[in-house]
Design a protein around this motif. Structure first.
Motif, mmCIF file in Angstrom:
data_model
loop_
_atom_site.group_PDB
_atom_site.id
_atom_site.type_symbol
_atom_site.label_atom_id
_atom_site.label_comp_id
_atom_site.label_asym_id
_atom_site.label_seq_id
_atom_site.Cartn_x
_atom_site.Cartn_y
_atom_site.Cartn_z
ATOM 1 N N PRO A 147 3.069 4.240 5.233
ATOM 2 C CA PRO A 147 3.813 4.009 4.030
ATOM 3 C C PRO A 147 3.284 4.648 2.630
ATOM 4 N N VAL A 148 4.224 4.689 1.639
ATOM 5 C CA VAL A 148 3.669 5.156 0.366
ATOM 6 C C VAL A 148 4.052 3.875 -0.772
ATOM 7 N N ILE A 149 3.121 3.795 -1.689
ATOM 8 C CA ILE A 149 3.057 2.933 -2.850
ATOM 9 C C ILE A 149 3.101 3.823 -4.028
ATOM 10 N N ASP A 150 4.006 3.174 -5.081
ATOM 11 C CA ASP A 150 4.042 3.833 -6.307
ATOM 12 C C ASP A 150 3.299 3.141 -7.316
ATOM 13 N N LEU A 151 2.287 3.446 -7.807
ATOM 14 C CA LEU A 151 1.437 2.685 -8.833
ATOM 15 C C LEU A 151 2.110 2.637 -10.172
ATOM 16 N N SER A 152 2.941 3.479 -10.244
ATOM 17 C CA SER A 152 3.658 3.406 -11.606
ATOM 18 C C SER A 152 4.592 2.110 -11.803
ATOM 19 N N LYS A 153 4.904 1.638 -10.483
ATOM 20 C CA LYS A 153 5.767 0.246 -10.412
ATOM 21 C C LYS A 153 4.917 -0.925 -10.817
ATOM 22 N N PRO A 154 5.763 -2.040 -11.493
ATOM 23 C CA PRO A 154 4.712 -3.184 -11.679
ATOM 24 C C PRO A 154 4.410 -4.087 -10.249
ATOM 25 N N VAL A 155 3.575 -5.093 -10.320
ATOM 26 C CA VAL A 155 3.354 -5.866 -9.109
ATOM 27 C C VAL A 155 4.584 -6.651 -8.940
ATOM 28 N N THR A 156 5.312 -6.598 -8.034
ATOM 29 C CA THR A 156 6.095 -7.521 -7.437
ATOM 30 C C THR A 156 5.947 -8.002 -6.063
ATOM 31 N N ALA A 157 6.675 -8.913 -5.612
ATOM 32 C CA ALA A 157 6.507 -9.699 -4.214
ATOM 33 C C ALA A 157 6.977 -8.583 -3.297
ATOM 34 N N GLU A 158 7.881 -7.652 -3.694
ATOM 35 C CA GLU A 158 8.553 -6.880 -2.739
ATOM 36 C C GLU A 158 7.461 -5.476 -2.548
ATOM 37 N N LEU A 159 6.988 -5.186 -3.571
ATOM 38 C CA LEU A 159 5.958 -3.910 -3.557
ATOM 39 C C LEU A 159 4.702 -4.630 -2.957
ATOM 40 N N ALA A 160 4.383 -5.906 -3.235
ATOM 41 C CA ALA A 160 3.224 -6.305 -2.356
ATOM 42 C C ALA A 160 3.217 -6.485 -0.871
ATOM 43 N N ALA A 161 4.615 -6.763 -0.548
ATOM 44 C CA ALA A 161 4.631 -6.884 1.012
ATOM 45 C C ALA A 161 4.795 -5.540 1.710
ATOM 46 N N VAL A 162 4.961 -4.467 0.999
ATOM 47 C CA VAL A 162 5.028 -3.063 1.608
ATOM 48 C C VAL A 162 3.480 -2.883 1.821
ATOM 49 N N ALA A 163 2.472 -3.135 0.720
ATOM 50 C CA ALA A 163 1.213 -2.839 0.839
ATOM 51 C C ALA A 163 0.444 -4.119 2.037
ATOM 52 N N ARG A 164 0.776 -5.063 1.881
ATOM 53 C CA ARG A 164 0.294 -5.983 2.679
ATOM 54 C C ARG A 164 0.648 -5.619 4.325
ATOM 55 N N ASP A 165 1.946 -4.831 4.511
ATOM 56 C CA ASP A 165 2.178 -4.713 5.943
ATOM 57 C C ASP A 165 1.585 -3.455 6.441
ATOM 58 N N ALA A 166 1.374 -2.482 5.282
ATOM 59 C CA ALA A 166 0.918 -1.052 5.481
ATOM 60 C C ALA A 166 -0.773 -1.648 5.957
ATOM 61 N N MET A 167 -1.505 -2.280 5.366
ATOM 62 C CA MET A 167 -2.758 -2.667 5.537
ATOM 63 C C MET A 167 -3.001 -3.545 6.687
ATOM 64 N N ARG A 168 -2.189 -4.451 7.055
ATOM 65 C CA ARG A 168 -2.140 -4.991 8.194
ATOM 66 C C ARG A 168 -1.861 -4.269 9.551
ATOM 67 N N THR A 169 -0.961 -3.399 9.333
ATOM 68 C CA THR A 169 -0.668 -2.595 10.821
ATOM 69 C C THR A 169 -1.281 -1.483 10.869
ATOM 70 N N TYR A 170 -1.541 -0.344 9.767
ATOM 71 C CA TYR A 170 -2.199 0.842 9.930
ATOM 72 C C TYR A 170 -3.651 0.753 9.241
ATOM 73 N N GLY A 171 -3.653 -0.086 8.038
ATOM 74 C CA GLY A 171 -5.063 -0.047 7.207
ATOM 75 C C GLY A 171 -5.112 1.022 6.421
ATOM 76 N N PHE A 172 -4.179 1.836 6.247
ATOM 77 C CA PHE A 172 -3.910 3.314 5.500
ATOM 78 C C PHE A 172 -2.537 3.186 4.847
ATOM 79 N N LEU A 173 -2.625 3.740 3.513
ATOM 80 C CA LEU A 173 -1.505 3.900 2.886
ATOM 81 C C LEU A 173 -1.453 5.055 2.034
ATOM 82 N N TYR A 174 -0.557 5.648 1.298
ATOM 83 C CA TYR A 174 -0.482 6.801 0.363
ATOM 84 C C TYR A 174 -0.090 5.951 -0.913
#
Length: 349
Positions: A28-55
Motif C-alpha cells: 500500500p501507499v500512504i500520502d503524507l501530505s494528507k491530514p490524519v483521518t480515520a480512512e487513511l489510518a485504516a489503510v496504514a493499520r491494515d498495511a502494518m497488520r498484513t505486510y508490516g511494510f508500506l510506501y
C-alpha cells in the motif's frame, strides 16, 4: 537573507534499474501530505497488520534533496581511509550500540561467510560523538535530515497507526521524543558485491531474514533490487524501487507496544538480479525507537503474538550486541532461533 552555500559533494551514481521481471510485493501507499483521518489510518493499520511494510510519498523532500542525501551518504565509505574508519568504529558487542562504523565482515552470515556491508550510524543528536573529517562539513544537513525524518515522517506515521488502533492520536508520538535519551539514528549503509563462492555458501543471501528491533524503520528507496519481505503466504517477494518514495516497516518495539497487532516484518537482503550484479548498493535509513525508558508492553489489552517486558534501552542493547555474533539454534524448519530477554528471536535462512 542570503541563502547558505552548501559544501560541494561528489555525486553518487546509482545503478540502473533491473531489467528482469521480478515478483514484487504489492504494498500500500500512504500520502503524507494528507491530514490524519480515520480512512487513511485504516489503510496504514491494515498495511502494518498484513505486510508490516508500506510506501510513503509526498514526504516533504524533493528528488534533488534526496539525491544530495545519497551523495552525502557515500562520503563515509569512499572518502574516509580504512585507518580513520577503524578509529570511528563502534564497539558494538560491548556497548550494544551501533554509533559509528560497523565494518565489513563483522557479522557471520552462514557457512563461515561474513557480511560484505559497512554502515555509518549517526545519533539524531549529532553532537554525541565525533565524526570523520570528510563528513564534518555536512553535519548541519544530516541534523536537518534527522529532524525532517522524525517530525515530518515518523510522527505522521505514528499518528496514523495510533488512530488505527482507536488510541489517542499522539499516543505513540509522546514516547518518540526527539530530545529524549535514546538511540534513534541516521544510517548510511553500503553493500559490496561478493564472490561466487560466497554466494553459493550462503544461497545468495546477503543478510538473513530478520526483524528490526526499534519501532519504525524509514528507508529511502534506491534502485538496486535486493530487499525482500516474507509475504503472508510464506513467499519471499521483492520490494520495488519507487522514485523518491520511502519504504516504511514495522519493527519489534511497535509489535510489543501494539500487543501484536502491528507485526514486526521479516525481511532479508539477497544478491541482486543479474542485470545489477557488480554494483554497490547504497542505503539511507532512519531507525526510530521509543525513548529509552519506555517499557515494551502492550499499551492496550490485547492478545499479542510476542510480548516484551524490558525497556527499549535493554531491548536494543541486547539485540544489537547479539546480532551476527551469537550462537543460533535450528528449529527444524530452516529458521535459526535465539532467546533474548525472554523473547524468541528468529533468523530466516
Amino acid at each position: 537573507m542570503p541563502t547558505r552555500t552548501l559544501p560541494p559533494v561528489e555525486p553518487y551514481i546509482p545503478a540502473p534499474p533491473p531489467t528482469e521481471h521480478l515478483d514484487y510485493a504489492d504494498l500500500p501507499v500512504i500520502d503524507l501530505s494528507k491530514p490524519v483521518t480515520a480512512e487513511l489510518a485504516a489503510v496504514a493499520r491494515d498495511a502494518m497488520r498484513t505486510y508490516g511494510f508500506l510506501y510513503a510519498v509526498n514526504h516533504g523532500y524533493t528528488p534533488s534533496q534526496t539525491k544530495r542525501m545519497f551523495d552525502i551518504a557515500n562520503i563515509p565509505f569512499e572518502h574516509v581511509s580504512t585507518e580513520e574508519k577503524q578509529a570511528y568504529a563502534g564497539d558494538i558487542k560491548a556497548t550494544g550500540s551501533y554509533q559509528g562504523y560497523k565494518m565489513r565482515s563483522y557479522w557471520h552470515i552462514d557457512n563461515g561467510v561474513h557480511d560484505q556491508l559497512e554502515h555509518y550510524n549517526i545519533n539524531r543528536d549529532i553532537t554525541k560523538k565525533q565524526h570523520p573529517q570528510a563528513l564534518r562539513p555536512f553535519l548541519p544537513e544530516i541534523e536537518a535530515f534527522a529532524k525532517h525524518c522524525h517530525f515530518n515522517v515518523l510522527h505522521p506515521i505514528l499518528r496514523l497507526l495510533a488512530v488505527g488502533l482507536d488510541m489517542p492520536e499522539d499516543a505513540f508520538v509522546d514516547i518518540h521524543k526527539f530530545d529524549a535519551k535514546g538511540e534513534t539514528y541516521v544510517r548510511f549503509m553500503k553493500y559490496y558485491p561478493r564472490s561466487e563462492e560466497e554466494e553459493q555458501k550462503t544461497n545468495n543471501v546477503w543478510l538473513k531474514g530478520h526483524t528490526d528491533f526499534g519501532s519504525i524503520t524509514i528507508l529511502y528507496s534506491q534502485p538496486v533490487a535486493a530487499l525482500q519481505i516474507l509475504s503472508p503466504d510464506g513467499t519471499w517477494r521483492w520490494v520495488k524501487h519507487v522514485d523518491n518514495a520511502l519504504v516504511i516497516n514495522a519493527a519489534d518495539a511497535l509489535e510489543f507496544l501494539s500487543g501484536g497487532v502491528y507485526k514486526a516484518t521479516v525481511h532479508r537482503v539477497v544478491q541482486p538480479p543479474p542485470s545489477q550484479r557488480g554494483y554497490t548498493r547504497l542505503g539511507v535509513f532512519y531507525f526510530a525507537m521509543p525513548d529509552d525508558e519506555v517499557v515494551l508492553s502492550p499499551m492496550q489489552e490485547r492478545e499479542g503474538r510476542r510480548v516484551g517486558a524490558s525497556t527499549m534501552e535493554a531491548w536494543r542493547r541486547a539485540r544489537t550486541s547479539a546480532y551476527g555474533k551469537s550462537e543460533l539454534k535450528k528449529d527444524g524448519s530452516g529458521v535459526d532461533v535465539e532467546v533474548i530477554n525472554g523473547v524468541v528471536v528468529k533468523h530466516y535462512n
